[in-house]
Design a protein around this motif. Structure first.
Motif, short mmCIF file in Angstrom:
data_model
loop_
_atom_site.label_atom_id
_atom_site.label_comp_id
_atom_site.label_asym_id
_atom_site.label_seq_id
_atom_site.Cartn_x
_atom_site.Cartn_y
_atom_site.Cartn_z
N LEU A 54 0.84 -1.18 0.00
CA LEU A 54 0.00 0.00 0.00
C LEU A 54 0.88 1.24 0.00
N PRO A 55 0.40 2.30 -0.62
CA PRO A 55 1.21 3.53 -0.62
C PRO A 55 1.35 4.10 0.80
N LYS A 56 2.56 4.58 1.12
CA LYS A 56 2.82 5.15 2.43
C LYS A 56 2.38 6.60 2.45
N LYS A 57 1.78 6.98 3.57
CA LYS A 57 1.30 8.36 3.70
C LYS A 57 2.35 9.26 4.25
#
Length: 57
Positions: A54-57
């Motif tokens: 998942l993309p990191k925030k």
């Protein structure tokens, strides 16, 4: 009384339908690997690694 006779014009239609069947069969063969060895693709060990992040925030 006249009778309709349509037995002479179907040769070309049969040729076209047969050619289309051959084209579809060859296309499917190529699409699904094209392996003619004994046992086909069942004898080949394949490993697939899938990594989902998942993309990191």
């Amino acid at each position: 009384m006249a009778e309709a006779n349509s037995s002479g014009g179907n040769g070309m239609l049969y040729f076209i339908v047969g050619a289309l069947c051959v084209v579809v069969a060859v296309g499917g063969f190529i699409l699904f690997g094209g392996n003619l060895s004994a046992g086909g693709a069942a004898n080949q060990a394949k490993s697939i690694d899938v990594k989902v992040e998942l993309p990191k925030k």
